[in-house]
Design an enzyme around this catalytic site. Sequence first.
Site, PDB file in Angstrom:
ATOM      1  N   CYS A 128      22.421  64.496  30.926  1.00 12.86           N
ATOM      2  CA  CYS A 128      22.741  65.054  32.427  1.00 12.86           C
ATOM      3  C   CYS A 128      22.598  66.203  32.502  1.00 12.86           C
ATOM      4  O   CYS A 128      23.616  67.193  31.972  1.00 12.86           O
ATOM      5  CB  CYS A 128      24.045  64.466  32.726  1.00 12.86           C
ATOM      6  SG  CYS A 128      24.609  65.091  34.449  1.00 12.86           S
ATOM      7  N   CYS A 180      25.531  68.250  34.167  1.00  7.82           N
ATOM      8  CA  CYS A 180      26.756  68.180  33.268  1.00  7.82           C
ATOM      9  C   CYS A 180      26.563  69.298  32.347  1.00  7.82           C
ATOM     10  O   CYS A 180      27.716  69.621  32.045  1.00  7.82           O
ATOM     11  CB  CYS A 180      26.772  66.825  32.476  1.00  7.82           C
ATOM     12  SG  CYS A 180      27.104  65.291  33.720  1.00  7.82           S
TER      13      CYS A 180
END
Length: 102
Positions: free
Chosen positions: A31, A34
Amino acid sequence: MMVVLIENEKQFDELVRGEKPLLVDFYADWCGPCRMQSPIVDAIAEENSDVVVAKVNVDDVPEVAERFGIVSIPTLLIFKNGSVVKQFVGVTMKATILASLK
């Protein structure tokens, strides 16, 4: 203080029962957002000894993510006295997180 990497539900439950506020970062290695959130969370852990900071990889420990209905990542949850008091979805600025931990 170091970031605690959650490996199972039992470990997570023990942290939630602790006396200090708990910041949990739900993330995945693949991600992009993230990866932007991670250094912010790491800095909070290093600079605030009165807060426990943990990370849950949603691919490795999906049962914890499912329990809290995590569908978008990164998601940050703040726990106080065993209960969720705040949730942030998406990359969240450090000042915003710190204000909610007080």
